[in-house]
Motif scaffolding. Structure first.
Motif, mmCIF file in Angstrom:
data_model
loop_
_atom_site.group_PDB
_atom_site.id
_atom_site.type_symbol
_atom_site.label_atom_id
_atom_site.label_comp_id
_atom_site.label_asym_id
_atom_site.label_seq_id
_atom_site.Cartn_x
_atom_site.Cartn_y
_atom_site.Cartn_z
ATOM 1 N N HIS A 55 43.489 -65.034 -4.698
ATOM 2 C CA HIS A 55 42.777 -64.119 -5.601
ATOM 3 C C HIS A 55 42.160 -64.823 -6.822
ATOM 4 C CE1 HIS A 55 42.709 -59.859 -7.533
ATOM 5 N NE2 HIS A 55 41.537 -60.248 -7.133
ATOM 6 N N PRO A 56 42.922 -65.702 -7.509
ATOM 7 C CA PRO A 56 42.293 -66.398 -8.659
ATOM 8 C C PRO A 56 41.070 -67.213 -8.251
ATOM 9 C CG PRO A 56 44.664 -66.687 -8.703
ATOM 10 C CD PRO A 56 44.343 -66.058 -7.384
ATOM 11 N N ILE A 59 38.082 -64.957 -7.650
ATOM 12 C CA ILE A 59 37.466 -64.527 -8.914
ATOM 13 C C ILE A 59 36.639 -65.663 -9.519
ATOM 14 C CG2 ILE A 59 37.964 -63.748 -11.260
ATOM 15 C CD1 ILE A 59 40.478 -62.386 -10.047
ATOM 16 N N LEU A 60 37.202 -66.862 -9.432
ATOM 17 C CA LEU A 60 36.491 -68.022 -9.972
ATOM 18 C C LEU A 60 35.165 -68.240 -9.230
ATOM 19 C CD1 LEU A 60 37.005 -70.173 -12.158
ATOM 20 C CD2 LEU A 60 37.737 -71.704 -10.330
ATOM 21 N N PHE A 63 32.695 -65.744 -10.331
ATOM 22 C CA PHE A 63 32.157 -66.174 -11.621
ATOM 23 C C PHE A 63 31.085 -67.246 -11.431
ATOM 24 C CE2 PHE A 63 32.042 -66.937 -16.056
ATOM 25 C CZ PHE A 63 31.980 -68.314 -16.231
ATOM 26 N N GLY A 77 26.072 -64.668 -18.650
ATOM 27 C CA GLY A 77 27.252 -63.816 -18.639
ATOM 28 C C GLY A 77 27.082 -62.463 -17.988
ATOM 29 N N VAL A 78 25.850 -61.993 -17.800
ATOM 30 C CA VAL A 78 25.678 -60.627 -17.297
ATOM 31 C C VAL A 78 25.990 -60.556 -15.801
ATOM 32 C CG1 VAL A 78 24.134 -58.669 -17.120
ATOM 33 C CG2 VAL A 78 23.928 -60.205 -19.050
ATOM 34 N N ALA A 80 27.438 -62.899 -14.173
ATOM 35 C CA ALA A 80 28.767 -63.490 -14.010
ATOM 36 C C ALA A 80 29.849 -62.428 -14.161
ATOM 37 C CB ALA A 80 28.975 -64.615 -15.017
ATOM 38 N N SER A 81 29.702 -61.551 -15.151
ATOM 39 C CA SER A 81 30.748 -60.561 -15.369
ATOM 40 C C SER A 81 30.836 -59.597 -14.192
ATOM 41 C CB SER A 81 30.496 -59.800 -16.674
ATOM 42 O OG SER A 81 29.317 -59.049 -16.576
ATOM 43 N N VAL A 84 32.621 -61.468 -11.354
ATOM 44 C CA VAL A 84 34.057 -61.538 -11.621
ATOM 45 C C VAL A 84 34.713 -60.194 -11.295
ATOM 46 C CG1 VAL A 84 35.763 -61.705 -13.469
ATOM 47 C CG2 VAL A 84 33.911 -63.365 -13.339
ATOM 48 N N PHE A 85 34.054 -59.123 -11.722
ATOM 49 C CA PHE A 85 34.603 -57.789 -11.493
ATOM 50 C C PHE A 85 34.737 -57.498 -9.997
ATOM 51 C CE2 PHE A 85 35.720 -53.550 -12.240
ATOM 52 C CZ PHE A 85 34.940 -52.711 -11.472
ATOM 53 N N TYR A 88 37.371 -59.415 -8.372
ATOM 54 C CA TYR A 88 38.677 -58.896 -8.745
ATOM 55 C C TYR A 88 39.049 -57.675 -7.909
ATOM 56 C CZ TYR A 88 42.430 -56.774 -11.384
ATOM 57 O OH TYR A 88 43.626 -56.211 -11.743
ATOM 58 N N PHE A 134 28.486 -52.227 -12.515
ATOM 59 C CA PHE A 134 29.055 -53.080 -13.562
ATOM 60 C C PHE A 134 27.972 -53.925 -14.215
ATOM 61 C CE2 PHE A 134 33.087 -54.304 -15.317
ATOM 62 C CZ PHE A 134 32.828 -55.513 -15.917
ATOM 63 N N VAL A 138 26.940 -53.771 -18.239
ATOM 64 C CA VAL A 138 26.944 -54.914 -19.148
ATOM 65 C C VAL A 138 25.545 -55.196 -19.683
ATOM 66 C CG1 VAL A 138 27.419 -57.386 -19.356
ATOM 67 C CG2 VAL A 138 28.940 -55.932 -18.038
ATOM 68 N N GLU A 139 24.565 -55.074 -18.796
ATOM 69 C CA GLU A 139 23.180 -55.389 -19.172
ATOM 70 C C GLU A 139 22.671 -54.401 -20.218
ATOM 71 O OE1 GLU A 139 20.214 -56.931 -18.619
ATOM 72 O OE2 GLU A 139 18.714 -55.431 -18.150
ATOM 73 N N GLU B 21 36.306 -62.538 -17.567
ATOM 74 C CA GLU B 21 35.548 -61.398 -18.064
ATOM 75 C C GLU B 21 35.358 -61.540 -19.585
ATOM 76 O OE1 GLU B 21 33.262 -59.450 -16.763
ATOM 77 O OE2 GLU B 21 34.611 -58.915 -15.152
ATOM 78 N N GLN B 35 21.715 -57.412 -26.203
ATOM 79 C CA GLN B 35 23.083 -56.928 -26.187
ATOM 80 C C GLN B 35 23.715 -57.016 -27.559
ATOM 81 O OE1 GLN B 35 21.838 -58.367 -23.621
ATOM 82 N NE2 GLN B 35 22.695 -57.560 -21.741
#
Lengths: 175, 274
Positions: A55-56, A59-60, A63, A77-78, A80-81, A84-85, A88, A134, A138-139, B21, B35
């Motif tokens: 699992h880790p 997620i990596l 990312f 980061g957008v 990427a998040s 990651v979600f 997960y 998601f 975030v965006e 995150e 943002q």
């Protein structure tokens, strides 16, 4: 066997990244009147990772996929998040959709080849929707524009679903 | 150790999820102006509508809009300064007519770069607000650059720290002017060229706009002399200028409108046509 899977995923990572960053990114920008959407193809990389991926690590990898796409989108980061979600929640979605005989975690890979088209469609479309939702949360970054998030998510989801299924049909990945 | 690793592989997902995150959110808030602005403004909306306990927070967060209004006020005040007026003294009957020559429009920097050789700055003012090409831009510590292109809502400024930028600049003390260029070294220094060697120079001398162009009123700060030397055989100084504007932290600037620009342009065109 295991090496094949790694090679297949590395190649898929690179191919999807280039397809997303160089081709699909430009399509919404080329349309003038109807461009409030994005076409997402790269999440399929996360969907197709083998079940035995810890699992880790999953997620990596989510990312890594996302942050690489971010380089093309100039939006650190957008993506990427969202990656990651989705990485997960993937095990939870998979466990909900578990077939009667269960998964063989050491060898199974979530593909049409192994579980059939209807299983794969449900599995990948749930994750795709989660990913896009998601992403827009975030965006856009505030639930003040809740309807814009919903609207963009639905539009992008419908278009992206076609591309994801097209990718699946064209390449029918087995590893 | 092996057990610990197994434990992590089995249950570490949530920790990795939270960590990555968190990293993503950090990247998002720090790198995306949108943002960051939404973050600040929605935080303001939320904090404003909750209990009194949040008052201090909301006050702090609304400093942004107070700063906005102060910037508007400053732009207004600049237009009352003496160098913004075109003073016509008619000697015959000693009447003095003072006309407004420059007005100022405050603008917020929404995109900025300092690490390239061709740096550009994007401002939140465009055609809609009356911005046109070739308008001057300055900040509270000095000159910034010239408007390069304009869209409906935004304009892009070519700052001094762009290798394509060239402007004339005057030594305030001696009134000699030279040309200001950027050497792409770093965003806080530039070079002033073509100052003849018989001029007396000192470290810290002010360098200001010349007022010879229709873009800037005269006397807007550009920077100060940091170092200067005279190469043997050369008739001109090479002067290192410490720029007044801090391009690394540029938030509010003012766009200069020259109300006589059209007239001057036509006149100068006429001359060059001949």
């Amino acid at each position: 066997m295991s090496n094949n899977i790694i090679v297949a995923n590395v190649l898929r990572f690179i191919f999807l990244l280039l397809l997303q960053g160089l081709v699909l990114q430009r399509i919404p920008n080329m349309l003038e009147n109807f461009n409030q959407f994005e076409i997402f193809i790269y999440p399929i990389f996360i969907f197709l990772l083998p079940f035995k991926t810890p699992h880790p690590l999953l997620i990596l990898l989510g990312f890594l996929m996302g942050i690489s796409v971010d380089f093309f989108y100039d939006s650190p980061g957008v993506h990427a998040s969202a990656g990651v979600f989705v990485a997960y929640i993937r095990p939870f979605v998979a466990s909900i959709l578990q077939p009667r005989e269960g998964y063989n975690n050491s060898i199974d890979i979530p593909t049409v080849d192994r579980f059939g088209i209807s299983w794969f469609a449900t599995y990948s479309l749930i994750l795709l929707f989660a990913h896009i939702f998601f992403y827009y949360a975030v965006e856009i970054f505030t639930f003040w524009y809740f309807w814009k998030i919903i609207l963009n998510t639905i539009t992008s989801f419908m278009i992206s679903a076609v591309f994801i299924m097209l990718f699946q049909t064209l390449f029918n990945p087995k590893a | 150790m092996g057990n610990l690793l197994n434990l992590f592989l089995k249950y570490g997902g949530f920790v990795v999820f939270l960590a990555l995150e968190g990293l993503c959110m950090y990247l998002v808030v720090n790198n995306n102006q949108d943002q960051e602005e939404i973050y600040v403004s929605s935080a303001r909306v939320i904090s404003g509508s909750t209990l009194q306990a949040w008052d201090a927070t909301s006050n702090f967060l609304s400093l942004g809009s107070i700063a906005d209004s102060l910037a508007t006020e400053n732009a207004e005040l600049y237009s009352h300064m003496e160098n913004s007026k075109f003073i016509q003294t008619i000697l015959i009957d000693t009447a003095e007519v003072i006309e407004q020559q420059f007005t100022y429009l405050e603008a917020k920097v929404i995109k900025n770069s300092t690490n390239k050789t061709n740096n550009f700055i994007t401002l939140n003012r465009g055609l809609k607000h009356g911005v046109e090409k070739k308008m001057g831009v300055f900040g509270k510590h000095g000159m910034v650059g010239i408007v390069r292109s304009v869209s409906t809502n935004f304009c892009v400024v070519m700052p001094i720290i762009n290798v394509q930028y060239k402007a004339s600049a005057t030594l305030k003390k001696s009134n000699y002017f030279g040309s200001l260029v950027w050497d792409a070294q770093n965003a806080s220094t530039a070079k002033l060229e073509a100052i003849p060697k018989h001029i007396e120079l000192a470290k810290g001398d002010s360098i200001v706009t010349s007022g010879y162009s229709s873009i800037f009123p005269e006397g807007i700060m550009i920077g100060v002399v940091d170092e200067f030397n005279l190469e043997s055989g050369s008739n001109f100084y090479t002067i290192d200028v410490k720029l007044g504007t801090n391009f690394y932290d540029l938030k509010y600037v003012y766009i200069i409108k020259n109300l006589f620009a059209k007239e001057l342009e036509l006149l100068e065109e006429e001359v060059s046509d001949e």
